[in-house]
Motif scaffolding. Structure first.
Motif, PDB file in Angstrom:
ATOM      1  N   TYR A   1       0.832  -1.208   0.000  1.00  0.00           N
ATOM      2  CA  TYR A   1       0.000   0.000   0.000  1.00  0.00           C
ATOM      3  C   TYR A   1       0.867   1.259   0.000  1.00  0.00           C
ATOM      4  O   TYR A   1       0.725   2.131  -0.866  1.00  0.00           O
ATOM      5  CB  TYR A   1      -0.944  -0.017   1.217  1.00  0.00           C
ATOM      6  N   THR A   2       1.799   1.332   0.963  1.00  0.00           N
ATOM      7  CA  THR A   2       2.667   2.531   1.026  1.00  0.00           C
ATOM      8  C   THR A   2       3.463   2.684  -0.262  1.00  0.00           C
ATOM      9  O   THR A   2       3.646   3.790  -0.780  1.00  0.00           O
ATOM     10  CB  THR A   2       3.633   2.431   2.233  1.00  0.00           C
ATOM     11  N   ARG A   3       3.907   1.552  -0.792  1.00  0.00           N
ATOM     12  CA  ARG A   3       4.707   1.605  -2.020  1.00  0.00           C
ATOM     13  C   ARG A   3       3.894   2.197  -3.172  1.00  0.00           C
ATOM     14  O   ARG A   3       4.348   3.082  -3.890  1.00  0.00           O
ATOM     15  CB  ARG A   3       5.104   0.184  -2.378  1.00  0.00           C
ATOM     16  N   ARG A   4       2.648   1.712  -3.312  1.00  0.00           N
ATOM     17  CA  ARG A   4       1.833   2.219  -4.425  1.00  0.00           C
ATOM     18  C   ARG A   4       1.503   3.694  -4.224  1.00  0.00           C
ATOM     19  O   ARG A   4       1.501   4.472  -5.176  1.00  0.00           O
ATOM     20  CB  ARG A   4       0.566   1.371  -4.596  1.00  0.00           C
ATOM     21  N   VAL A   5       1.274   4.079  -2.974  1.00  0.00           N
ATOM     22  CA  VAL A   5       1.006   5.506  -2.708  1.00  0.00           C
ATOM     23  C   VAL A   5       2.247   6.336  -3.066  1.00  0.00           C
ATOM     24  O   VAL A   5       2.144   7.410  -3.666  1.00  0.00           O
ATOM     25  CB  VAL A   5       0.592   5.715  -1.229  1.00  0.00           C
ATOM     26  N   LEU A   6       3.417   5.836  -2.723  1.00  0.00           N
ATOM     27  CA  LEU A   6       4.656   6.552  -3.061  1.00  0.00           C
ATOM     28  C   LEU A   6       4.830   6.668  -4.583  1.00  0.00           C
ATOM     29  O   LEU A   6       5.129   7.742  -5.112  1.00  0.00           O
ATOM     30  CB  LEU A   6       5.868   5.826  -2.462  1.00  0.00           C
ATOM     31  N   PHE A   7       4.597   5.570  -5.293  1.00  0.00           N
ATOM     32  CA  PHE A   7       4.771   5.612  -6.751  1.00  0.00           C
ATOM     33  C   PHE A   7       3.749   6.558  -7.393  1.00  0.00           C
ATOM     34  O   PHE A   7       4.065   7.273  -8.339  1.00  0.00           O
ATOM     35  CB  PHE A   7       4.635   4.202  -7.356  1.00  0.00           C
ATOM     36  N   LYS A   8       2.532   6.544  -6.840  1.00  0.00           N
ATOM     37  CA  LYS A   8       1.499   7.444  -7.370  1.00  0.00           C
ATOM     38  C   LYS A   8       1.931   8.896  -7.157  1.00  0.00           C
ATOM     39  O   LYS A   8       1.797   9.751  -8.032  1.00  0.00           O
ATOM     40  CB  LYS A   8       0.177   7.160  -6.643  1.00  0.00           C
ATOM     41  N   LYS A   9       2.483   9.146  -5.965  1.00  0.00           N
ATOM     42  CA  LYS A   9       2.956  10.492  -5.638  1.00  0.00           C
ATOM     43  C   LYS A   9       4.080  10.917  -6.597  1.00  0.00           C
ATOM     44  O   LYS A   9       4.144  12.071  -7.036  1.00  0.00           O
ATOM     45  CB  LYS A   9       3.488  10.473  -4.187  1.00  0.00           C
TER      46      LYS A   9
END
Ligand SMILES: CC(C)(COP(=O)(O)OP(=O)(O)OC[C@H]1O[C@@H](n2cnc3c(N)ncnc32)[C@H](O)[C@@H]1OP(=O)(O)O)[C@@H](O)C(=O)NCCC(=O)NCCS
Length: 362
Positions: free
Chosen positions: A284-292
């Motif tokens: 989850y955190t990873r996908r949020v970071l990549f989206k950011k």
């Protein structure tokens, strides 16, 4: 062995100017701008907190005509920390090529590294640029390919990308249409609430990053040590380079970080995800970071976002956000300097975590 006018020796103080002049000759237009700066040289070869670089040169009566350097790196290999070596800036002056200089420098430098207890060295030649030139010489002195690492890309501006490859301005209209459609599809696919995560932009790392590193390091088999000292050295004030650091926090605790950089190449503006780290199972955190990262780079009007990463989980999350496997790839090559590790252990792709942070060129 042909008769040659040069001798190989270890670097000595004062060689810097000769090494920089050699870099300009050997790389020509391909020389990265920062690699032409004395300040950057000092940062890379003198100020590394892990220790001194092992630099070997070929000297022709006082003129530096060849170079081979090994940068020390701290890696956790299956739970134990080791100093490994990253081979960088192999170069032979254009008037001295095909005399066996690269291979002689390589043999001497790698033997020296082994004698100093560096169990193995790594290198990252890139397909289509350095790989075809350096691999034959590397193989001769015992290097082998462990595996390859893909570069994933997220196109942002299809018009610019098409134009860069096909040089046809009429196609930019089609590019705009594709950009629009691709963005629509991706925004539906990658619906992701980032409410749980707060982001902090930073210019350096705080001491809490070491606590975060200590928590997550056990998740990874073979990984470069990413504590505060290393991360600050690698990203905080590097002459000639600007990195953008983002820290991800959940309930006031660090749950990840990411380092971004912009670069212009082949008439395109690239946004690069240079480094990123979360807990291994925290997709989850990873996908949020990549989206950011994609949002950040869109605001900065880059043409595409790229990420080189060796980790199945991270690659899967990038793909979930519309990243595609590009034709670019890096060869991950290894030279065993001592008998401490075997080929099977260092070629175990799934054990490794590697990003552009583990190279010196990005
Ligand atoms: C790569 C480089 C260091 C090779 O230097 P060199 O001293 O001429 O290499 P060597 O004479 O030791 O040759 C070693 C082997 O590599 C092969 N080789 C050398 N240059 C090559 C090239 N351009 N393309 C393909 N093979 C090459 C040689 O054929 C040789 O094998 P052989 O003797 O069995 O034929 C030199 O071409 C160079 O400085 N290039 C520009 C800088 C660069 O791109 N560096 C790599 C990225 S860090």
């Amino acid at each position: 062995m042909p008769d040659v006018s040069w001798k190989i020796r270890k670097y000595k103080r004062g060689d810097e100017a000769g090494i920089l002049a050699l870099a300009r000759n050997a790389f020509g237009k391909e020389l990265l701008p920062e690699k032409n700066l004395t300040e950057f040289w000092n940062w890379e070869f003198r100020q590394n907190p892990i220790g001194d670089s092992k630099i070997w040169v070929a000297d022709d009566h006082g003129k530096i005509v060849g170079h081979y350097a090994i940068l020390p790196e701290r890696f956790t290999v299956n739970g134990t920390e080791h100093i490994l070596g990253l081979v960088v800036d192999v170069m032979t002056h254009s008037e001295y090529r095909y005399q066996g200089m690269f291979t002689r420098l390589g043999r001497a430098a790698l033997e020296g590294a082994g004698n100093e207890g560096i169990p193995f060295c790594t290198g990252f030649p890139m397909e289509g640029s350095t790989a075809s030139i350096v691999l034959p010489g590397h193989f001769k002195v015992g290097w082998f390919v462990g595996f390859t690492i893909p570069v994933l890309i997220r196109p942002i501006n299809f018009g610019a990308i098409i134009q860069s490859f096909l040089k046809n301005p009429k196609l930019s209209k089609i590019g705009r249409l594709i950009t629009h459609l691709y963005d629509r599809v991706q925004s539906i696919r990658a619906r992701l609430s980032s409410n749980e995560i707060d982001f902090k932009s930073a210019t350096s790392f705080s001491k809490e990053i070491t606590e975060f590193w200590n928590e997550v390091s056990q998740d990874y088999g073979i990984i470069g040590v990413r504590d505060r000292r290393y991360l600050d050295y690698r990203f905080s004030s590097v002459p000639g380079r600007a990195y953008h650091i983002l820290i991800a926090m959940r309930k006031s605790r660090i749950v990840g970080y990411m380092v971004l950089r912009e670069m212009r190449r082949m008439e395109l503006d690239f946004g690069l995800i240079v480094d990123v780290l979360t807990q291994r199972n925290d997709g989850y955190t990873r996908r949020v970071l990549f989206k950011k990262a994609v949002e950040y780079f869109k605001q900065r009007s880059v043409d595409l976002v790229g990420c080189m990463i060796q980790s199945k989980e991270y690659q899967r999350d990038l793909k979930a956000l519309g990243f595609l496997t590009s034709p670019e790839k890096y060869y991950f090559i290894v030279h065993l300097n001592t008998g401490q590790f075997d080929r099977k252990t260092v070629s175990a792709k799934m054990r490794w975590f590697l990003t552009w942070a583990d190279l010196d060129t990005i």
